[in-house]
Design a protein around this motif. Structure first.
Motif, PDB file in Angstrom:
ATOM      1  N   SER A  83       0.861  -1.177  -0.072  1.00 59.81           N
ATOM      2  CA  SER A  83       0.146   0.013   0.134  1.00 59.81           C
ATOM      3  C   SER A  83       0.812   0.984  -0.151  1.00 59.81           C
ATOM      4  CB  SER A  83      -0.920   0.127   1.407  1.00 59.81           C
ATOM      5  OG  SER A  83      -1.868   1.197   1.283  1.00 59.81           O
ATOM      6  N   SER A 124       1.351   3.818  -3.215  1.00 62.17           N
ATOM      7  CA  SER A 124       0.955   5.143  -3.163  1.00 62.17           C
ATOM      8  C   SER A 124       2.165   6.021  -3.567  1.00 62.17           C
ATOM      9  CB  SER A 124       0.743   5.631  -1.806  1.00 62.17           C
ATOM     10  OG  SER A 124      -0.573   4.694  -1.360  1.00 62.17           O
ATOM     11  N   ARG A 131       2.699   6.498  -7.093  1.00 62.85           N
ATOM     12  CA  ARG A 131       1.720   7.371  -7.871  1.00 62.85           C
ATOM     13  C   ARG A 131       2.707   8.936  -7.676  1.00 62.85           C
ATOM     14  NH1 ARG A 131      -4.672   7.048  -6.339  1.00 62.85           N
ATOM     15  NH2 ARG A 131      -4.924   4.969  -7.117  1.00 62.85           N
ATOM     16  N   SER A 144      -2.246   3.557   6.307  1.00 61.44           N
ATOM     17  CA  SER A 144      -2.684   2.175   5.368  1.00 61.44           C
ATOM     18  C   SER A 144      -4.009   2.047   5.686  1.00 61.44           C
ATOM     19  CB  SER A 144      -1.985   1.254   5.193  1.00 61.44           C
ATOM     20  OG  SER A 144      -1.601   0.512   6.700  1.00 61.44           O
ATOM     21  N   ASN A 169      -4.588   6.571   2.615  1.00 61.04           N
ATOM     22  CA  ASN A 169      -4.899   5.702   1.460  1.00 61.04           C
ATOM     23  C   ASN A 169      -6.460   5.875   1.609  1.00 61.04           C
ATOM     24  OD1 ASN A 169      -5.502   4.482  -0.639  1.00 61.04           O
ATOM     25  ND2 ASN A 169      -4.705   2.205   0.100  1.00 61.04           N
ATOM     26  N   GLY A 174      -6.117   8.383  -1.997  1.00 59.09           N
ATOM     27  CA  GLY A 174      -6.458   7.207  -2.259  1.00 59.09           C
ATOM     28  C   GLY A 174      -7.903   7.270  -3.088  1.00 59.09           C
ATOM     29  N   VAL A 187      -5.820   3.966  -3.499  1.00 54.44           N
ATOM     30  CA  VAL A 187      -4.581   3.367  -4.080  1.00 54.44           C
ATOM     31  C   VAL A 187      -4.603   1.766  -4.018  1.00 54.44           C
ATOM     32  CG1 VAL A 187      -2.041   3.236  -3.997  1.00 54.44           C
ATOM     33  CG2 VAL A 187      -3.324   5.291  -3.423  1.00 54.44           C
ATOM     34  N   SER A 241      -8.588  13.400  -4.925  1.00 55.28           N
ATOM     35  CA  SER A 241      -7.384  12.574  -4.679  1.00 55.28           C
ATOM     36  C   SER A 241      -6.328  12.938  -5.518  1.00 55.28           C
ATOM     37  CB  SER A 241      -7.822  11.090  -4.770  1.00 55.28           C
ATOM     38  OG  SER A 241      -8.536  10.825  -3.666  1.00 55.28           O
TER      39      SER A 241
END
Length: 481
Positions: free
Chosen positions: A19, A23, A26, A139, A213, A244, A246, A461
């Protein structure tokens, strides 16, 4: 000049490590070309099984072609006197502080941030000593983040055990919370787990920022409470970047096992006709609970795909492949043949939730599973088992509205009676006029659109991701030696 690096320190469990990494990937790709590099600090997990899992992730990501590097930290001896799981994780990570400091200090490029797992929040001191920004990666849910930030305050307000409170608990941004919905690590104030969670939440406040997230559209209440300073009165919380959901979607699961019989079985079922039961990488049930589940599935009449796992082996915390002949009542498979499948091993959950035949999800309520379900618009009946899942279940029903309630007897190891599971499945899948099930199905379909719009160009987001990338660029600095 070299690109600034995001230095990641995740907990070794897949739900935390992947996670965080997804993230930060990204963020890496948020600008024109690759705006950042990533260096992942790899702690040696405390078990051989977890080590194998981490190394599998490392090999796959190293072959991705992205600018991701891996730095293995020197080994640390796990604490031998830890009482609880959460205490063990937090203490074990804390032992790596000098190794993390050495690894970051040795970097020859600007460091945009030291990104810390929620269990590693005390290592904000390492970042501060090195003169680099620190970000805590959450997370779990925005609700759990609000609770952790507020927990030191709640600790001072509530002198008794939470279960002894007369009435509901007030957590900023959440609906009134029944004490029975508090996360497992904080139900016993005398436990080291509780002490650690109070400490972890307090140290969140010392970070430069928090990466979450989740999305504003999904959890507006708790995120607004944090931003408005209601969680910790008198102190300004770090900015939260909800980027998120994600998810590592793609086709990874199919590449691992391209011909799963359970997915092929779904291909032959009508749209939205199958209830999917799956309880995460740690979820398994005693034989007495299995009997209740079989009775519920047999009586409800709905099609089902049930991932049933066996108990862990003596050297593992993870479930084993189930022996169906041993676990299932005699004749169950014959009586449900044609409308049900029991799958005794790992299942490609993402592929299953994406399948048009799936109309409902009975889940342990782990946040990654919840996000996968929402991404595909599948309503849920949450059956919490451990960690923060009781809080997740409450939020999904009371605040988000995408789930039907399932009465879980927490004092009996989260036991669910057959009649209660049958009721929840009937409501979840429809056909009986149950209002709560209809509302959950409609809300889940709405949240599918909301989640996808949030991460698209112009979504909330996406905007948070841009703000995060700008903050990381502006704060990047060479670590002090």
């Amino acid at each position: 000049m070299a690109k600034p690096a995001l230095v990641l320190l995740p907990e070794w469990g897949s739900g935390h490590l992947m996670s965080m990494l997804e993230s930060c990937k990204r963020v890496l790709l948020s600008g024109d070309g690759e705006a950042f590099s990533i260096t992942l600090l790899v702690m040696r997990p405390p078990t051989a099984e977890a080590t194998s899992e981490v190394e599998s992730h490392v090999r796959r990501e190293a072959a991705s072609g992205l600018d991701i590097r891996f730095h293995r930290l020197p080994a640390a001896d796990p604490p031998s006197d830890a009482v609880g799981v959460e205490e063990f994780i937090a203490r074990y990570i804390a032992l790596h502080a000098p190794h993390v400091r050495d690894a970051v200090a040795a970097m020859d490029c600007p460091v945009a941030a030291l990104v810390l797992d929620m269990f590693a929040s005390p290592l904000v001191d390492v970042a501060r000593d090195l003169g680099v920004p620190s970000y805590v990666f959450m997370s779990s849910t925005g609700a759990m983040l609000a609770l952790m930030l507020h927990l030191p305050v709640l600790h001072e307000k509530v002198a008794v055990e939470f279960e002894e409170v007369d009435g509901d608990l007030e957590i900023p941004g959440l609906a009134p919370l029944p004490p029975a919905s508090m996360p497992c690590p904080v139900v016993d104030k005398k436990s080291p787990n509780y002490t650690w969670f109070v400490r972890l939440g307090d140290r969140f406040m010392d970070a430069t920022g928090i990466i979450a997230n989740t999305t504003d559209s999904l959890e507006p209440g708790p995120l607004a409470a944090i931003a408005e300073g209601r969680c910790v009165p008198g102190r300004t919380a770090p900015p939260v970047y909800p980027i998120g959901p994600v998810l590592s979607l793609g086709d990874r699961d199919r590449s691992l096992a391209p011909s799963h019989e359970c997915v092929a079985w779904l291909d032959a079922q009508p749209p939205a006709s199958v209830v999917f039961l799956c309880f995460g990488s740690m979820g398994w049930f005693e034989p007495t609970q299995v009997v209740e589940i079989t009775a519920a599935l047999e009586r409800c009449g709905h099609r089902f795909l049930w991932v049933l796992r066996g108990p862990p082996s003596p050297v593992s915390r993870h479930p084993t492949d189930a022996d169906l002949d041993e676990l299932l009542p005699e004749g169950f498979l014959e009586r449900t043949k044609g409308r049900g499948m029991v799958w005794p091993r790992w299942a490609p959950q993402k592929d299953i939730l994406a399948h048009p035949a799936v109309g409902g999800f009975v889940t342990h309520g782990g946040w990654n599973s919840v996000l996968e379900s929402l991404w595909h618009g599948v309503p849920m009946a949450p059956w919490p088992l451990y960690a923060e899942q009781h809080l997740n279940a409450f939020e999904l029903v009371a605040d988000v509205g995408v789930a039907v309630p399932l009465r879980v007897d927490r004092k009996r190891d989260n036991f669910v009676e057959a009649a209660e599971l049958e009721r929840a499945v009937r409501s979840l899948m429809g056909g009986g006029g149950e209002e709560e099930g209809r509302r959950a199905r409609e809300k889940a379909a709405e949240m599918k659109a909301v989640c996808r719009e949030a991460v698209a160009e112009g979504g909330t987001s996406h905007a948070a991701l841009k703000r995060l990338a700008e903050a990381l660029h502006s704060g990047a600095s060479i670590p002090k030696k």
